[in-house]
Design an enzyme around this catalytic site. Sequence first.
Site, PDB file in Angstrom:
ATOM      1  N   ASN A  53       0.823  -1.210   0.000  1.00  0.00           N
ATOM      2  CA  ASN A  53       0.000   0.000   0.000  1.00  0.00           C
ATOM      3  C   ASN A  53       0.859   1.263   0.000  1.00  0.00           C
ATOM      4  O   ASN A  53       0.362   2.347   0.278  1.00  0.00           O
ATOM      5  CB  ASN A  53      -0.908   0.003   1.231  1.00  0.00           C
ATOM      6  N   HIS A 139     -14.080  -1.234   6.508  1.00  0.00           N
ATOM      7  CA  HIS A 139     -12.943  -1.979   7.067  1.00  0.00           C
ATOM      8  C   HIS A 139     -13.296  -2.556   8.439  1.00  0.00           C
ATOM      9  O   HIS A 139     -14.057  -1.968   9.212  1.00  0.00           O
ATOM     10  CB  HIS A 139     -11.765  -1.009   7.197  1.00  0.00           C
ATOM     11  N   GLU A 183     -15.794   4.911   3.561  1.00  0.00           N
ATOM     12  CA  GLU A 183     -14.400   5.059   3.145  1.00  0.00           C
ATOM     13  C   GLU A 183     -14.327   5.892   1.876  1.00  0.00           C
ATOM     14  O   GLU A 183     -15.216   5.802   1.034  1.00  0.00           O
ATOM     15  CB  GLU A 183     -13.771   3.669   2.885  1.00  0.00           C
ATOM     16  N   SER A 187     -11.021  -0.462   0.457  1.00  0.00           N
ATOM     17  CA  SER A 187      -9.694  -1.064   0.502  1.00  0.00           C
ATOM     18  C   SER A 187      -9.551  -2.314  -0.352  1.00  0.00           C
ATOM     19  O   SER A 187      -8.469  -2.581  -0.868  1.00  0.00           O
ATOM     20  CB  SER A 187      -9.330  -1.388   1.949  1.00  0.00           C
ATOM     21  N   ASP A 212     -13.093   7.158   6.246  1.00  0.00           N
ATOM     22  CA  ASP A 212     -11.805   6.496   6.407  1.00  0.00           C
ATOM     23  C   ASP A 212     -11.042   6.696   5.097  1.00  0.00           C
ATOM     24  O   ASP A 212     -11.433   6.191   4.053  1.00  0.00           O
ATOM     25  CB  ASP A 212     -12.048   5.006   6.699  1.00  0.00           C
ATOM     26  N   HIS A 215      -6.875   4.781   2.010  1.00  0.00           N
ATOM     27  CA  HIS A 215      -6.345   4.553   0.658  1.00  0.00           C
ATOM     28  C   HIS A 215      -6.515   5.758  -0.250  1.00  0.00           C
ATOM     29  O   HIS A 215      -6.291   5.663  -1.456  1.00  0.00           O
ATOM     30  CB  HIS A 215      -7.011   3.323   0.027  1.00  0.00           C
ATOM     31  N   LYS A 235       0.204   3.789   4.752  1.00  0.00           N
ATOM     32  CA  LYS A 235       0.023   3.448   3.338  1.00  0.00           C
ATOM     33  C   LYS A 235       0.800   4.450   2.491  1.00  0.00           C
ATOM     34  O   LYS A 235       2.015   4.329   2.398  1.00  0.00           O
ATOM     35  CB  LYS A 235      -1.462   3.315   3.047  1.00  0.00           C
TER      36      LYS A 235
HETATM   37  C1  LIG Z   1      -5.265  -0.285   6.504  1.00  0.00           C
HETATM   38  C2  LIG Z   1      -6.582   0.272   6.891  1.00  0.00           C
HETATM   39  C3  LIG Z   1      -6.848   0.693   8.190  1.00  0.00           C
HETATM   40  C4  LIG Z   1      -5.886   0.432   9.314  1.00  0.00           C
HETATM   41  O1  LIG Z   1      -4.784   1.271   9.270  1.00  0.00           O
HETATM   42  P1  LIG Z   1      -3.441   0.787   9.993  1.00  0.00           P
HETATM   43  O2  LIG Z   1      -2.689   2.053  10.197  1.00  0.00           O
HETATM   44  O3  LIG Z   1      -2.790  -0.170   9.079  1.00  0.00           O
HETATM   45  O4  LIG Z   1      -3.842   0.158  11.285  1.00  0.00           O
HETATM   46  C5  LIG Z   1      -8.053   1.301   8.453  1.00  0.00           C
HETATM   47  N1  LIG Z   1      -8.979   1.461   7.496  1.00  0.00           N
HETATM   48  C6  LIG Z   1      -8.767   1.059   6.241  1.00  0.00           C
HETATM   49  C7  LIG Z   1      -9.820   1.268   5.217  1.00  0.00           C
HETATM   50  C8  LIG Z   1      -7.570   0.435   5.905  1.00  0.00           C
HETATM   51  O5  LIG Z   1      -7.392  -0.015   4.660  1.00  0.00           O
END
Ligand SMILES: *Cc1c(COP(=O)(O)O)cnc(C)c1O
Length: 389
Positions: A53, A139, A183, A187, A212, A215, A235
């Site tokens: 990522n 997520h 989101e 993801s 969220d 990405h 990411k």
């Molecule tokens: C990866 C991810 C998270 C978690 O983030 P980390 O910093 O890896 O714990 C939360 N929400 C989504 C949509 C993700 O893809």
Amino acid sequence: MSDDPSRSLDAFASGKLASLEASALRRRLVETARGPQASAERGGRGLVSFSCNDYLGLSHDPRVVAAASEALARYGAGAGASRLVTGNAPPLVALEERLARHKGKEAALVFGSGYLANLGISPALVGADDLILIDDLGHSCLFAGARMSGARTLRFAHNDLDQLRSLLAEHRGAARRALILTERVFSMDGDRAPLPEILALAAEYDAWTLVDDAHGLGVVEAGARAPLEMGTLSKTLGSYGGYLCASQAVIDLLTSRARSFVYTTGLPPASAAAALAALAIVEAEPERAARPLALARRFTARLGLPDAESPIVPVLVGEAEAALALSAALEARGFLVVAIRPPTVAPGTARLRVAFSAAHDETQVDALAEALAESLAELRPSGSAGGSR
Ligand SMILES: *Cc1c(COP(=O)(O)O)cnc(C)c1O
């Protein structure tokens, strides 16, 4: 005398593992040494990774690595305590200022990870008399935070505005407060939420919206901003940690009340310094941010898939076993594209999740498209079911 309880414990674990194994759902760790330029080494073999990522290749950018090394030398390896005690090192403070500015918000709060951020945010804002509406493809940590809040939690079908509206119409009245969780870029599917429409519904029904942006940050950013913008440093920013950007009042409340912030050690200062250097690069080099999506579109065009909406392109396979076989066939051709299986995705929708990065070049993308077409033909003799999207 009863038996040693550790025997029943091991029997339980072995039984569970056997059933996971039988359905191709057991997960195993594979030692992987990531390097620059989307390279990765597994079992002594060099591969081109399409599973990271690290969308802008910043985890190995010399400027990011240097910033982390300097902070490491100056502030040490760990934060030493919760941020509310002595763990609030200068790089964290500087990073919060920059994140808030980047998102056009008054303030930001850095958490230990994105997962921890989502575990802390919902329970600090809503509780037993309240309502959470969450996109079905949200997520795992959005669901976990919702559950910990104790609020009544209802799922709406992925990006289904009609269902969101009817759930609000039916249930908003009985709830004290309402929170919508979605989101910016999903993801495992790589598509985007219809944010302007969601925010309009939220305004109509007096609901708060959390997006969220794990990405999206640094790669797919344009468009509407929600009052609660959370994300990760792990990411595009190539480091580790999580954040929330919001109004000063919300950030101040979370600072006092988010349990996954208060009762955990602060992020290592070097991780914050790395993320800060990465964010500065994101802002200074917009042409870099455009590359992952352009490469993803090149790939979808080559394979006749729908146009990519983000650097994430799912290649749906169906059964977990078939996804593992396709991943293995690509690995044999020098590409690391990890299979994604239930429960990360719904049963019957196991897939390869191809993630493009500014660190890839066009030749690698074209070679992957060719290898994928070959592998699919090899594994799926003509006439058999299944399809990619
Ligand atoms: C990866 C991810 C998270 C978690 O983030 P980390 O910093 O890896 O714990 C939360 N929400 C989504 C949509 C993700 O893809």
